[in-house]
Design a protein around this motif. Structure first.
Motif, PDB file in Angstrom:
ATOM      1  N   ILE A 109      42.205 -37.692 -76.334  1.00  0.00           N
ATOM      2  CA  ILE A 109      41.454 -38.400 -74.968  1.00  0.00           C
ATOM      3  C   ILE A 109      42.878 -36.961 -74.388  1.00  0.00           C
ATOM      4  O   ILE A 109      43.591 -37.300 -73.475  1.00  0.00           O
ATOM      5  CB  ILE A 109      41.745 -39.354 -73.924  1.00  0.00           C
ATOM      6  N   PRO A 110      42.635 -35.621 -75.116  1.00  0.00           N
ATOM      7  CA  PRO A 110      43.935 -34.890 -74.744  1.00  0.00           C
ATOM      8  C   PRO A 110      43.957 -33.809 -72.913  1.00  0.00           C
ATOM      9  O   PRO A 110      42.436 -33.742 -72.526  1.00  0.00           O
ATOM     10  CB  PRO A 110      43.813 -33.418 -76.042  1.00  0.00           C
ATOM     11  N   PRO A 111      45.194 -33.619 -73.098  1.00  0.00           N
ATOM     12  CA  PRO A 111      44.542 -33.016 -71.944  1.00  0.00           C
ATOM     13  C   PRO A 111      44.269 -31.877 -71.542  1.00  0.00           C
ATOM     14  O   PRO A 111      44.860 -31.225 -72.287  1.00  0.00           O
ATOM     15  CB  PRO A 111      46.282 -33.962 -71.401  1.00  0.00           C
ATOM     16  N   ASP A 112      44.298 -31.366 -70.499  1.00  0.00           N
ATOM     17  CA  ASP A 112      44.249 -29.920 -70.120  1.00  0.00           C
ATOM     18  C   ASP A 112      45.313 -29.064 -69.891  1.00  0.00           C
ATOM     19  O   ASP A 112      45.390 -27.575 -70.459  1.00  0.00           O
ATOM     20  CB  ASP A 112      43.348 -29.334 -69.153  1.00  0.00           C
ATOM     21  N   GLU A 113      46.152 -29.697 -69.073  1.00  0.00           N
ATOM     22  CA  GLU A 113      47.637 -28.989 -68.515  1.00  0.00           C
ATOM     23  C   GLU A 113      48.803 -29.709 -69.239  1.00  0.00           C
ATOM     24  O   GLU A 113      48.627 -31.694 -69.234  1.00  0.00           O
ATOM     25  CB  GLU A 113      47.780 -28.665 -67.444  1.00  0.00           C
ATOM     26  N   SER A 114      50.091 -29.463 -69.860  1.00  0.00           N
ATOM     27  CA  SER A 114      50.669 -30.394 -70.737  1.00  0.00           C
ATOM     28  C   SER A 114      52.279 -29.660 -70.827  1.00  0.00           C
ATOM     29  O   SER A 114      51.689 -27.780 -70.474  1.00  0.00           O
ATOM     30  CB  SER A 114      49.865 -31.294 -71.754  1.00  0.00           C
ATOM     31  N   PRO A 115      53.104 -30.465 -70.759  1.00  0.00           N
ATOM     32  CA  PRO A 115      54.371 -30.318 -71.317  1.00  0.00           C
ATOM     33  C   PRO A 115      53.841 -28.534 -73.351  1.00  0.00           C
ATOM     34  O   PRO A 115      54.236 -27.576 -73.008  1.00  0.00           O
ATOM     35  CB  PRO A 115      55.288 -30.759 -71.653  1.00  0.00           C
ATOM     36  N   ARG A 116      53.128 -29.688 -74.136  1.00  0.00           N
ATOM     37  CA  ARG A 116      53.135 -28.650 -74.624  1.00  0.00           C
ATOM     38  C   ARG A 116      51.607 -27.596 -74.758  1.00  0.00           C
ATOM     39  O   ARG A 116      52.024 -26.373 -74.803  1.00  0.00           O
ATOM     40  CB  ARG A 116      52.054 -29.425 -76.046  1.00  0.00           C
ATOM     41  N   ARG A 117      51.453 -27.925 -74.212  1.00  0.00           N
ATOM     42  CA  ARG A 117      49.764 -26.734 -74.200  1.00  0.00           C
ATOM     43  C   ARG A 117      49.820 -25.457 -72.504  1.00  0.00           C
ATOM     44  O   ARG A 117      49.349 -24.693 -72.877  1.00  0.00           O
ATOM     45  CB  ARG A 117      48.560 -27.211 -73.053  1.00  0.00           C
ATOM     46  N   GLY A 118      51.265 -26.136 -71.873  1.00  0.00           N
ATOM     47  CA  GLY A 118      51.486 -25.218 -70.668  1.00  0.00           C
ATOM     48  C   GLY A 118      50.022 -25.278 -69.752  1.00  0.00           C
ATOM     49  O   GLY A 118      49.318 -26.449 -69.490  1.00  0.00           O
ATOM     50  N   GLY A 119      50.192 -24.138 -68.757  1.00  0.00           N
ATOM     51  CA  GLY A 119      49.230 -24.158 -67.346  1.00  0.00           C
ATOM     52  C   GLY A 119      49.516 -23.826 -66.737  1.00  0.00           C
ATOM     53  O   GLY A 119      50.759 -23.502 -66.360  1.00  0.00           O
ATOM     54  N   PRO A 120      48.517 -23.545 -65.741  1.00  0.00           N
ATOM     55  CA  PRO A 120      49.063 -22.889 -63.980  1.00  0.00           C
ATOM     56  C   PRO A 120      50.115 -23.134 -63.448  1.00  0.00           C
ATOM     57  O   PRO A 120      50.546 -22.456 -62.854  1.00  0.00           O
ATOM     58  CB  PRO A 120      47.412 -22.541 -63.492  1.00  0.00           C
ATOM     59  N   MET A 121      49.876 -24.718 -63.397  1.00  0.00           N
ATOM     60  CA  MET A 121      51.285 -24.995 -62.407  1.00  0.00           C
ATOM     61  C   MET A 121      52.531 -25.626 -63.200  1.00  0.00           C
ATOM     62  O   MET A 121      52.312 -26.945 -62.611  1.00  0.00           O
ATOM     63  CB  MET A 121      49.869 -26.511 -61.916  1.00  0.00           C
ATOM     64  N   GLY A 122      52.352 -26.105 -64.364  1.00  0.00           N
ATOM     65  CA  GLY A 122      53.624 -26.105 -64.977  1.00  0.00           C
ATOM     66  C   GLY A 122      55.078 -25.445 -64.037  1.00  0.00           C
ATOM     67  O   GLY A 122      54.897 -24.761 -62.554  1.00  0.00           O
ATOM     68  N   PRO A 123      56.091 -25.535 -64.590  1.00  0.00           N
ATOM     69  CA  PRO A 123      56.342 -27.183 -65.568  1.00  0.00           C
ATOM     70  C   PRO A 123      56.165 -28.441 -65.748  1.00  0.00           C
ATOM     71  O   PRO A 123      55.635 -28.727 -64.756  1.00  0.00           O
ATOM     72  CB  PRO A 123      57.867 -26.479 -66.103  1.00  0.00           C
ATOM     73  N   TYR A 124      55.608 -29.265 -66.697  1.00  0.00           N
ATOM     74  CA  TYR A 124      55.470 -30.308 -66.514  1.00  0.00           C
ATOM     75  C   TYR A 124      56.054 -31.139 -67.103  1.00  0.00           C
ATOM     76  O   TYR A 124      55.761 -32.571 -67.161  1.00  0.00           O
ATOM     77  CB  TYR A 124      54.153 -30.195 -67.472  1.00  0.00           C
ATOM     78  N   LEU A 125      57.348 -30.690 -66.980  1.00  0.00           N
ATOM     79  CA  LEU A 125      58.284 -31.218 -67.016  1.00  0.00           C
ATOM     80  C   LEU A 125      59.171 -31.470 -66.098  1.00  0.00           C
ATOM     81  O   LEU A 125      59.968 -30.661 -65.871  1.00  0.00           O
ATOM     82  CB  LEU A 125      59.235 -30.999 -68.670  1.00  0.00           C
ATOM     83  N   GLN A 126      59.791 -32.552 -65.398  1.00  0.00           N
ATOM     84  CA  GLN A 126      59.952 -32.784 -64.179  1.00  0.00           C
ATOM     85  C   GLN A 126      61.588 -32.250 -64.339  1.00  0.00           C
ATOM     86  O   GLN A 126      61.832 -31.783 -63.028  1.00  0.00           O
ATOM     87  CB  GLN A 126      60.111 -33.771 -63.577  1.00  0.00           C
ATOM     88  N   SER A 127      62.244 -32.372 -65.059  1.00  0.00           N
ATOM     89  CA  SER A 127      63.512 -32.021 -65.652  1.00  0.00           C
ATOM     90  C   SER A 127      63.449 -31.312 -65.230  1.00  0.00           C
ATOM     91  O   SER A 127      64.757 -30.169 -65.294  1.00  0.00           O
ATOM     92  CB  SER A 127      64.087 -32.468 -66.857  1.00  0.00           C
ATOM     93  N   GLN A 128      62.471 -29.674 -65.304  1.00  0.00           N
ATOM     94  CA  GLN A 128      62.641 -28.242 -65.264  1.00  0.00           C
ATOM     95  C   GLN A 128      61.894 -28.148 -64.290  1.00  0.00           C
ATOM     96  O   GLN A 128      61.933 -26.489 -64.018  1.00  0.00           O
ATOM     97  CB  GLN A 128      61.435 -27.682 -66.201  1.00  0.00           C
ATOM     98  N   ARG A 129      61.979 -29.001 -62.706  1.00  0.00           N
ATOM     99  CA  ARG A 129      61.400 -28.571 -61.647  1.00  0.00           C
ATOM    100  C   ARG A 129      62.583 -29.033 -60.519  1.00  0.00           C
ATOM    101  O   ARG A 129      62.494 -29.438 -59.539  1.00  0.00           O
ATOM    102  CB  ARG A 129      60.441 -29.194 -61.584  1.00  0.00           C
ATOM    103  N   LEU A 130      63.933 -28.783 -60.916  1.00  0.00           N
ATOM    104  CA  LEU A 130      64.789 -30.115 -59.922  1.00  0.00           C
ATOM    105  C   LEU A 130      65.220 -28.948 -58.545  1.00  0.00           C
ATOM    106  O   LEU A 130      65.333 -29.581 -57.742  1.00  0.00           O
ATOM    107  CB  LEU A 130      66.433 -29.715 -60.665  1.00  0.00           C
ATOM    108  N   GLY A 131      65.207 -27.351 -59.280  1.00  0.00           N
ATOM    109  CA  GLY A 131      65.259 -26.298 -57.393  1.00  0.00           C
ATOM    110  C   GLY A 131      64.347 -27.255 -56.286  1.00  0.00           C
ATOM    111  O   GLY A 131      64.687 -26.938 -56.080  1.00  0.00           O
TER     112      GLY A 131
END
Length: 539
Positions: A109-131
């Motif tokens: 059940i691999p994700p379509d978008e993720s930290p590893r795969r990337g995607g149009p709505m990233g980043p997918y790590l909350q620590s990279q969205r602090l601003g």
């Protein structure tokens, strides 16, 4: 277990639940909780997310939650997103983030978008969205839906102990929501440690759970105001969750039913954030007064006439207000479009400080000069302006040539705020040969002709290749060859011969701008300058 979907009747979020807490040995069924943000479960693009915290490795309950998200997404042709909620930095387990994604892939059940795969709505790590979280929290503060809390950990611990001693549920007493604005500003100015808390108000919005039916939890009656931004600048789950779901365009949320109580709290936050989407605020003068048509300098034609670049005007009118992810100077239209964020629009009026416009124009002018296509436009504009300004005074048509003007522009970029500055008396030497008297020369030195001959020799040795840094060094060496004149007076003489002025760009830059042929012409004139009566030229 039967699952079904229904239309939205009360709010833009519905919930669909199956229970969590699955235990293999007891074979107890688990319930998941689904929030539907569109009016029908299958209307529009389906985007679901599995958002574990990498404070541990993926367990069976988490895998099951992920599985239902995956099935739901694929059923309706949507996307399955993996978002890692790693804001609790103190509890992160090394390797857990990578392992979670490894296990989803292994399970098929691999994700379509993720930290590893990337995607149009990233980043997918909350620590990279602090601003993003910080800006949203600030909006809540500015709109009165949140406030700064300065209570120490010791005080909070005492509140907890007292509540337990009296048999009550521990809760924050909302003390800091009553601080006056001046008290808050004083504490902030003094650097007092603080968090940001969301202001819980009575009147929680009822929502429809497709398993539990209509549900409402008056969280304000049983909880203290929750922290949304911690002292370390990281958001709590409650804020980050709803902000990310919004910006990642999550259409449905399937999660454990332990979050059912929190949903009322999240509705309050959604409602508060929705209140920060007003019509655009007024654009006002720096002093807070309204812009008026009686102010002639606010008409666009006046800015155009004064040489203001349209990019600079767009930049300053957006920079003074809100609605963008950044507030830096120098943004062009494509960047303004890409950085526009309606959630950043506040109710505060935008105070326009036109005194800063020259600085905006300087930065945009520099950027445009560095663009060859735009630089050619400037060259053509300057050719016309120079002829209009100096007409018959121009002795050498070389100053109208493309290469000459391009050289001037690149040397002056970052120093001038508009093209029209280059037509001012300070830069007239670039287009018209200066005049000066023998008395002006004599005020600096009796060795003028000797100095002029040294400059001519230097230019001849350098040939057509002149560079500012090299010339600066050469001129210092040249000055040492003149025994009877101080270095500063040598420079003043050179500046006078080149420009007829005693201020402006460096002597070396003036020489590079003018070029070898024009330098020679101007210093030949200095050699021919008669020595005033009573002075003897020192050789």
């Amino acid at each position: 277990m039967s699952l079904w979907l229904t239309s939205c009747k009360r709010f833009n979020l519905i919930s669909f639940v199956t229970q969590r807490g699955f235990q293999c040995r007891s074979n107890r069924h688990t319930k998941l909780h689904l929030n539907v943000r569109c009016c029908s479960a299958v209307q529009g693009e389906v985007r679901v997310r599995f958002a574990p915290s990498p404070t541990g490795f993926l367990h069976l309950g988490g895998l099951r939650t992920a599985l239902y998200n995956y099935i739901f997404a694929k059923k309706y042709g949507g996307s399955f997103i993996l978002r890692l909620e790693d804001t609790d930095q103190s509890r992160l387990v090394p390797g857990a983030a990578e392992s979670i994604e490894d296990m989803l892939e292994w399970a098929g059940i691999p994700p379509d978008e993720s930290p590893r795969r990337g995607g149009p709505m990233g980043p997918y790590l909350q620590s990279q969205r602090l601003g993003l979280y910080s800006q949203t929290a600030q909006q809540l503060v500015e709109s009165g839906h949140a406030y700064y809390c300065f209570c120490s950990p010791q005080r909070l611990e005492l509140l907890k102990k007292e509540a337990l001693r009296t048999g009550q549920t521990p809760r924050y007493d909302n003390r800091c929501r009553h601080l006056r604005a001046d008290q808050v500003q004083e504490k902030l100015a003094n650097g007092a440690p603080h968090v940001i808390r969301f202001r819980l108000e009575a009147g929680a919005e009822p929502f429809q759970d497709l398993i539990f039916g209509w549900t409402c939890h008056e969280v304000a009656q049983v909880e203290g105001d929750p922290v949304v931004i911690k002292a370390d600048g990281f958001p709590t789950y409650h804020l980050a969750n709803i902000v990310d779901d919004h910006y990642m365009k999550i259409s449905h949320v399937l999660r454990g039913s332990e979050w059912l109580i929190s949903t009322s709290k999240h509705y309050l936050m959604y409602r508060a954030l929705r209140s920060t989407f007003p019509p655009l605020p007024l654009l006002m003068n720096k002093d807070g007064s309204k812009l008026s048509k009686r102010q002639g300098d606010i008409f666009i034609q006046s800015f155009q006439r004064d040489g203001v670049l349209p990019e600079a005007l767009l930049d300053i009118t957006t920079n003074c207000g809100s609605g963008f992810n950044t507030n830096r100077v120098g943004r062009r239209i494509d960047e303004l479009i890409s950085e526009f964020n309606p959630s950043k629009i506040t109710t505060h009026s935008a105070l326009l400080d036109l005194e800063k416009l020259p600085e905006f124009n300087r930065i945009h002018l520099q950027q445009s000069i560095e663009d060859e296509k735009q630089c050619l436009v400037f060259i053509k504009d300057l050719q016309e302006l120079i002829q209009q300004a100096y007409a018959a005074e121009i002795q050498d048509k070389e100053v109208l040539h493309e290469d000459y003007i391009r050289r001037v522009l690149h040397l002056r970029k970052g120093h001038i705020s508009s093209l029209k500055e280059l037509l001012s008396p300070l830069y007239s030497y670039l287009w018209v040969r200066p005049s000066f008297s023998s008395q002006q020369v004599a005020a600096f030195t009796a060795e003028a002709q000797h100095i002029a001959s040294l400059v001519l020799k230097l230019v001849e040795e350098r040939g057509e290749t002149l560079a500012v840094d090299e010339l600066s060094k050469d001129l210092k060496t040249l000055a040492k060859q003149v025994k009877g004149t101080k270095y500063k007076d040598v420079m003043k003489l050179l500046r006078l011969a080149l420009s007829g002025l005693q201020q402006g760009p460096s002597v070396a830059e003036m020489m590079v701008s003018l070029g070898p042929a024009e330098i020679s012409h101007r210093f030949q004139k200095l050699i021919k300058q008669p020595v005033p009566h009573g002075l003897t030229e020192i050789k």
